[in-house]
Design a protein around this motif. Structure first.
Motif, short mmCIF file in Angstrom:
data_model
loop_
_atom_site.label_atom_id
_atom_site.label_comp_id
_atom_site.label_asym_id
_atom_site.label_seq_id
_atom_site.Cartn_x
_atom_site.Cartn_y
_atom_site.Cartn_z
N MET A 1 -59.82 74.14 -30.48
CA MET A 1 -58.79 73.88 -31.78
C MET A 1 -57.53 73.67 -31.18
N SER A 2 -57.01 72.58 -31.97
CA SER A 2 -55.65 72.13 -31.46
C SER A 2 -54.59 72.11 -32.90
N LEU A 3 -53.68 72.08 -32.37
CA LEU A 3 -52.38 72.23 -33.68
C LEU A 3 -52.18 71.09 -34.07
N ALA A 104 -41.71 68.15 -33.55
CA ALA A 104 -42.91 67.93 -34.00
C ALA A 104 -43.32 66.52 -33.93
N ARG A 105 -42.54 65.60 -34.46
CA ARG A 105 -42.80 64.11 -34.60
C ARG A 105 -43.11 63.45 -33.40
N SER A 106 -42.68 63.82 -32.46
CA SER A 106 -42.94 63.43 -31.14
C SER A 106 -44.17 63.69 -30.61
N ARG A 107 -44.85 64.78 -31.27
CA ARG A 107 -46.09 65.17 -30.70
C ARG A 107 -47.08 64.83 -31.60
N ASN A 108 -46.65 63.98 -32.69
CA ASN A 108 -47.65 63.54 -33.93
C ASN A 108 -48.25 64.49 -34.87
N LEU A 170 -58.11 68.24 -41.59
CA LEU A 170 -57.61 69.57 -41.13
C LEU A 170 -58.07 70.91 -41.70
N LEU A 171 -57.91 72.12 -41.02
CA LEU A 171 -58.32 73.30 -41.15
C LEU A 171 -56.99 74.19 -41.40
N PRO A 172 -57.07 75.28 -41.73
CA PRO A 172 -55.87 76.04 -42.15
C PRO A 172 -55.50 76.70 -40.37
N GLN A 173 -56.68 76.94 -39.83
CA GLN A 173 -56.41 77.55 -38.50
C GLN A 173 -55.89 76.39 -37.69
N SER A 231 -54.36 75.04 -28.18
CA SER A 231 -55.38 74.11 -27.45
C SER A 231 -56.19 75.03 -26.46
N GLY A 232 -55.83 76.16 -26.30
CA GLY A 232 -56.37 77.16 -25.32
C GLY A 232 -57.18 78.13 -26.36
N GLY A 233 -56.84 78.33 -27.55
CA GLY A 233 -57.47 79.47 -28.34
C GLY A 233 -57.11 80.66 -27.93
N GLU A 234 -55.87 80.91 -27.19
CA GLU A 234 -55.56 82.31 -26.77
C GLU A 234 -54.42 82.71 -27.44
N PHE A 235 -54.54 83.16 -28.75
CA PHE A 235 -53.73 83.28 -30.00
C PHE A 235 -53.21 84.85 -29.39
N GLN A 236 -52.03 85.04 -29.75
CA GLN A 236 -51.49 86.09 -29.64
C GLN A 236 -51.81 87.26 -30.80
#
Length: 242
Positions: A1-3, A104-108, A170-173, A231-236
């Motif tokens: 999952m990506s931001l 954020a914009r530079s990362r699309n 887009l998903l909320p996650q 991207s790694g799915g390793e949320f705190q």
């Protein structure tokens, strides 16, 4: 999952205007021959929509008003807010806001605002600060009938981003919310979003207990690191409620 998107709260995250809001609410209460806010009422109003705050303040004073009358009070407050903001030579935009938008914009990444403030107030500030073009979606207090800590505003922002960009899926996650109050943080969490708490309104240690990331200033947020964690799915883990 990506931001894919960052959703900003407005008051207390983009602009430091709490003093103006509290002053105007008290003025309206006094005009209605009602007592101004008590300390605990001021605290309870943080992060909630103007409509919800007025409803509770009026109820606490035994005043019952129709929806039309409540809307008139909100419009009066919005008009007074415009006058107050126009008096300011420089808007009190929080440090780090513009830099984070640029990153954020530079990362699309897509950007939106989810706030309990009325649209007139939000658009006034964004236009004057020359930030309006960066926010594709604005969910304001006059777009929904509920208030944070309910998640409706955040879920509506996701829906509108998908309407604007059908290919986004887009998903909320896949959203990162930026909040400064327990009510706002709870709303984003209930929408299944990861949350950054910025210590503009509440102390760092209080927000740290209930956010995925906590910063003293938005300029401290390491967006690249946050994106890698998505991207790694390793949320705190979120330890507890605020």
């Amino acid at each position: 999952m990506s931001l894919k998107a960052i959703l900003f709260d407005f008051n207390g995250v983009i602009i430091n205007d709490e003093r103006i809001h509290l002053q105007l609410i008290d003025e309206i209460l006094i005009q209605e021959n009602l007592q101004p806010q008590k300390v605990q009422e001021r605290q309870a109003s943080l992060g909630r929509s103007d409509r919800a705050c007025f409803q509770e303040l009026l109820a606490n004073r035994g005043r019952v008003v129709s929806d039309d009358s409540l809307t008139q009070l909100l419009n009066s407050k919005a008009q007074a807010y415009v006058l107050e903001v126009e008096k300011l030579e420089k808007l009190p935009i929080y440090p780090g806001v513009e830099d984070l938008i640029y990153q954020a914009r530079s990362r699309n990444l897509h950007l939106g605002i989810v706030s309990g403030a009325v649209r007139q107030e939000i658009e006034l500030v964004l236009n004057r600060a020359k930030l309006a073009e960066y926010f594709t979606v604005i969910v304001a207090g006059d777009d929904i009938t509920t208030s944070k800590p309910k998640p409706d505003g955040y879920l509506l922002a996701v829906e509108r981003l998908n309407q604007e960009y059908p290919e986004l899926n887009l998903l909320p996650q896949e959203c990162l919310a930026i909040e400064d109050t327990p009510a706002g943080i709870a709303a984003a969490k209930r929408a299944q979003m990861q949350v950054v708490g910025v210590a503009n309104t509440y102390p760092f240690h209080m927000l740290q207990r209930c956010c995925n990331w906590t910063v003293d200033y938005l300029s401290d947020l390491e967006l690249e690191r946050v994106q890698k964690i998505f991207s790694g799915g390793e949320f705190q883990a979120i330890v507890s409620e605020c």
